[in-house]
Scaffold this active site. Structure first.
Site, PDB file in Angstrom:
ATOM      1  N   CYS A  42       0.554  -1.092   0.000  1.00 58.43           N
ATOM      2  CA  CYS A  42      -0.108   0.136   0.061  1.00 58.43           C
ATOM      3  C   CYS A  42       0.790   1.265  -0.047  1.00 58.43           C
ATOM      4  CB  CYS A  42      -0.676   0.129   1.198  1.00 58.43           C
ATOM      5  SG  CYS A  42      -2.157   1.390   1.278  1.00 58.43           S
ATOM      6  N   ASP A  44       0.527   3.842   1.451  1.00 56.23           N
ATOM      7  CA  ASP A  44       0.329   4.543   2.925  1.00 56.23           C
ATOM      8  C   ASP A  44       1.612   4.735   3.517  1.00 56.23           C
ATOM      9  OD1 ASP A  44       0.170   4.676   6.000  1.00 56.23           O
ATOM     10  OD2 ASP A  44      -1.872   3.932   5.359  1.00 56.23           O
ATOM     11  N   ARG A  46       2.763   4.983   6.402  1.00 59.18           N
ATOM     12  CA  ARG A  46       3.304   4.309   7.568  1.00 59.18           C
ATOM     13  C   ARG A  46       3.756   3.063   6.995  1.00 59.18           C
ATOM     14  NH1 ARG A  46      -2.236   5.037  10.182  1.00 59.18           N
ATOM     15  NH2 ARG A  46      -2.748   4.451   8.025  1.00 59.18           N
ATOM     16  N   HIS A  98      -2.076  -3.952   5.221  1.00 57.14           N
ATOM     17  CA  HIS A  98      -1.758  -3.608   6.597  1.00 57.14           C
ATOM     18  C   HIS A  98      -3.252  -3.486   7.077  1.00 57.14           C
ATOM     19  CE1 HIS A  98      -2.329   0.758   5.881  1.00 57.14           C
ATOM     20  NE2 HIS A  98      -2.335   0.586   4.627  1.00 57.14           N
ATOM     21  N   CYS A 101      -5.893  -0.184   7.045  1.00 57.07           N
ATOM     22  CA  CYS A 101      -5.706   0.452   5.741  1.00 57.07           C
ATOM     23  C   CYS A 101      -6.819   1.529   5.278  1.00 57.07           C
ATOM     24  CB  CYS A 101      -5.729  -0.729   4.633  1.00 57.07           C
ATOM     25  SG  CYS A 101      -5.343  -0.038   2.981  1.00 57.07           S
TER      26      CYS A 101
HETATM   27 CO    CO Z   1      -3.452   1.128   3.005  1.00 59.41          CO
END
Ligand code: CO
Length: 220
Positions: A42, A44, A46, A98, A101
């Site tokens: 992803c 993302d 993080r 994750h 998400c």
């Molecule tokens: Co995500």
């Protein structure tokens, strides 16, 4: 907020630090990249691929998009897979979702966010496929986490079904696909039991992995 200039300052000190630690570091990387792993994850912020699995630059080839989706008409994803498999000859393709998400949760709840809704439609297809089972999970976050897991298994299957993977397996190339989950809460990766090593086993592995999720055998 971090001033933009600060990023360049940090870059200078990182570069100096790496060269102090290993004077050949950058010249070696310039000469070649021979990663054995490909990461499909992803976008993302993080979920930084290299750091999570303790790999240095040059050791993991990365493709990231919102909600780690593998679509058979996505030229970007397919090209990255093809390059990783045919040219770099990676040994393992890690499809890593994750928990928590935002993309998956938005897809689950039909939250409208704009153009990205069309991308997340692929996750909604997964949601709709398991809607009967998902409906039975009352807690919204728990339901989203199960959808995150099912989404990874589904996307790992999609990798297996690309012409790139099927051709690689057909010519006897040793390359495997794995479905993993990353937890933002403790930084740990867990396996989903979705490990695909050859084409003949793909659907069996897929079904078993889905059953593990839907039977509630996972403790996360
Ligand atoms: Co995500």
């Amino acid at each position: 907020m971090i001033p933009l200039q600060e990023l360049l300052t940090r870059n200078r000190s990182w570069s100096e630090g790496e060269r102090a630690r290993d004077p050949e570091y950058f010249s070696r990387l310039v000469a070649q990249q021979t990663p054995e792993f490909m990461w499909v994850g992803c976008s993302d912020s993080r979920v930084p691929a290299n750091e999570i699995i303790g790999l240095a630059p040059g050791e993991v080839f990365v493709h990231r998009n919102i909600a780690n989706v593998v679509v058979h008409s996505d030229l970007n994803c397919l090209s990255t897979l093809q390059f990783a498999i045919d040219v770099l000859q990676v040994k393992h393709i890690l499809v890593v979702g994750h928990y928590g998400c935002g993309g998956v949760k938005a897809a689950m709840l039909d939250t409208r966010m704009g153009l990205v809704d069309n991308w997340l439609r692929h996750v909604q297809d997964v949601r709709d496929h398991y809607r009967g089972w998902l409906r039975g999970i009352e807690d919204e976050d728990k339901r989203a986490d199960r959808l995150c897991e099912l989404n990874v298994i589904e996307q790992a299957l999609n990798v297996c079904e690309t012409t790139v993977m099927r051709d690689a397996w057909a010519r006897g190339q040793e390359v495997a696909v794995h479905g993993w989950m990353y937890s933002l809460a403790d930084g740990l990766v867990t396996e989903l039991g979705a490990d695909f090593y050859r084409e003949s086993e793909v659907l069996d592995v897929y079904e078993t992995a889905v059953q593990r999720v839907t039977a509630g055998n996972r403790t996360v």
